[in-house]
Design an enzyme around this catalytic site. Sequence first.
Site, PDB file in Angstrom:
ATOM      1  N   LYS A 194       0.844  -1.202   0.000  1.00 19.42           N
ATOM      2  CA  LYS A 194       0.000   0.000   0.000  1.00 19.42           C
ATOM      3  C   LYS A 194       0.881   1.254   0.000  1.00 19.42           C
ATOM      4  CE  LYS A 194      -4.577   1.054   1.854  1.00 19.42           C
ATOM      5  NZ  LYS A 194      -5.238   1.208   0.578  1.00 19.42           N
ATOM      6  N   GLU A 230      -7.437  -5.346 -10.495  1.00 18.58           N
ATOM      7  CA  GLU A 230      -8.292  -4.696  -9.489  1.00 18.58           C
ATOM      8  C   GLU A 230      -8.619  -3.292  -9.952  1.00 18.58           C
ATOM      9  OE1 GLU A 230      -6.449  -3.898  -5.682  1.00 18.58           O
ATOM     10  OE2 GLU A 230      -4.462  -3.808  -6.566  1.00 18.58           O
TER      11      GLU A 230
HETATM   12  N1  PLP Z   1      -6.978  -2.578  -3.572  1.00 18.53           N
HETATM   13  C1  PLP Z   1      -6.515  -1.336  -3.447  1.00 18.53           C
HETATM   14  C2  PLP Z   1      -5.657  -0.795  -4.531  1.00 18.53           C
HETATM   15  C3  PLP Z   1      -6.835  -0.571  -2.319  1.00 18.53           C
HETATM   16  O1  PLP Z   1      -6.388   0.679  -2.186  1.00 18.53           O
HETATM   17  C4  PLP Z   1      -7.655  -1.132  -1.320  1.00 18.53           C
HETATM   18  C5  PLP Z   1      -7.971  -0.384  -0.115  1.00 18.53           C
HETATM   19  O2  PLP Z   1      -7.408  -0.539   0.908  1.00 18.53           O
HETATM   20  C6  PLP Z   1      -8.122  -2.437  -1.498  1.00 18.53           C
HETATM   21  C7  PLP Z   1      -7.768  -3.124  -2.631  1.00 18.53           C
HETATM   22  C8  PLP Z   1      -8.984  -3.076  -0.473  1.00 18.53           C
HETATM   23  O3  PLP Z   1      -8.239  -3.478   0.619  1.00 18.53           O
HETATM   24  P1  PLP Z   1      -8.881  -3.583   2.067  1.00 18.53           P
HETATM   25  O4  PLP Z   1     -10.032  -4.506   1.932  1.00 18.53           O
HETATM   26  O5  PLP Z   1      -7.803  -4.153   2.892  1.00 18.53           O
HETATM   27  O6  PLP Z   1      -9.295  -2.217   2.451  1.00 18.53           O
HETATM   28  C1  COI Z   2      -9.450   1.808   1.686  1.00 20.47           C
HETATM   29  O1  COI Z   2     -10.409   1.176   1.260  1.00 20.47           O
HETATM   30  O2  COI Z   2      -9.213   1.916   2.896  1.00 20.47           O
HETATM   31  C2  COI Z   2      -8.517   2.458   0.811  1.00 20.47           C
HETATM   32  O3  COI Z   2      -7.428   2.725   1.229  1.00 20.47           O
HETATM   33  C3  COI Z   2      -8.928   2.803  -0.536  1.00 20.47           C
HETATM   34  C4  COI Z   2      -8.732   4.255  -0.787  1.00 20.47           C
HETATM   35  C5  COI Z   2      -8.694   4.398  -2.258  1.00 20.47           C
HETATM   36  C6  COI Z   2      -9.766   5.095  -0.138  1.00 20.47           C
END
Ligand code: PLP
Ligand code: COI
Length: 350
Positions: A194, A230
């Site tokens: 991230k 994604e």
């Molecule tokens: N993919 C990306 C590029 C993201 O920024 C996020 C957000 O966090 C996700 C997927 C979803 O991840 P999570 O379910 O851990 O929030």
């Molecule tokens: C999240 O879902 O927490 C993310 O970091 C996604 C962001 C693009 C808001």
Amino acid sequence: MVIEERRTQKMEKKNIDWSNLGFSYIETDQRYVSHYKDGEWDEGGLTSDANVVLNECACVFQYAQTCFEGLKAYTTQEGRIVMFRPDLNAKRMADTAKRLEMAVFPEERFLEAVHKTVEANAAYVPPYGSGATLYVRPYLFGSNPVIGVKPADEYQFRVFTTPVGPYFKGGAKPITIRVCDYDRAAPHGTGHVKAGLNYAMSLHAIVDAHNQGYDENMYLDAATRTNVEETGGANFLFVTRDGKVVTPKSDTILPSITRRSLMYVAEKYLGLQVEEREVPFEEVKEFAECGLCGTAAVISPVGKVVDHGKEICFPSGMDAMGPVTKKLYDTLTGIQMGQLEAPKGWIHVV
Ligand code: PLP
Ligand code: COI
């Protein structure tokens, strides 16, 4: 630190129109900060100052040495404030920090920091049933001056919170996305962590998508442009016509905590068959339902994918979530809001 103790939050709530919140920043009262210098993290603590003052040559400004996490705090039916699987955010941030040559903020301390920040901003945690949540944003950046290309020696780890509504306008209304001609992540690059830089390079693609009338981008794998990856901020879930839940497997997507949780919920709570595997773009037209999953997105239904003018319309349509997506949504949010029993360790009580 108290992790699973039951405690009711009695703090009076702020006067906010919770049900009409969008996904935007509202400053809250307290945030957490810890500094890394001379090889160690200081004690850290809360501050009311929302501003960060840094040298002009700080590594974060020059070479984008920054990463972040995102999780949410909820008010449950019984009035408790809880967070969903923050240990997985702590681990993912540690993985990201290692990949970016940053000082790792210890995972136990990460948990303590998000706990303290949410506790201090309890008045901003939206009430149960409002549809809103408190978004928690931990982040880490290189803070000392660096002019040759190398990692910083000093870092700040911070956590702020902001109350939010749905990520996509319209909440549970299906969105339209397009197949994107830009790539999000290179093979052997940083797509699986991230890093702030992944989002910087997606900004042009998202502005362009919005200008063309689309809600989001569907990225394909950069090497072959044949498999679904994604979007800029969420993983994909698909439902086959015979009711299986399928999600793309790739080394260049972010391992979504929501997606991992939903796959578990699909299998163990709903008795569905689940598959994590490569998803050729060619297969997308065969699916019955499609959703985007993430902390911010929860599960946002996709009604239509447009590939250079060619439309793929899912049978679930443009009016409401498909039936399997809806079941997944209700089960996951039921667990998060305390209506359904959670698997052990998923709920962290503040
Ligand atoms: N993919 C990306 C590029 C993201 O920024 C996020 C957000 O966090 C996700 C997927 C979803 O991840 P999570 O379910 O851990 O929030
Ligand atoms: C999240 O879902 O927490 C993310 O970091 C996604 C962001 C693009 C808001």
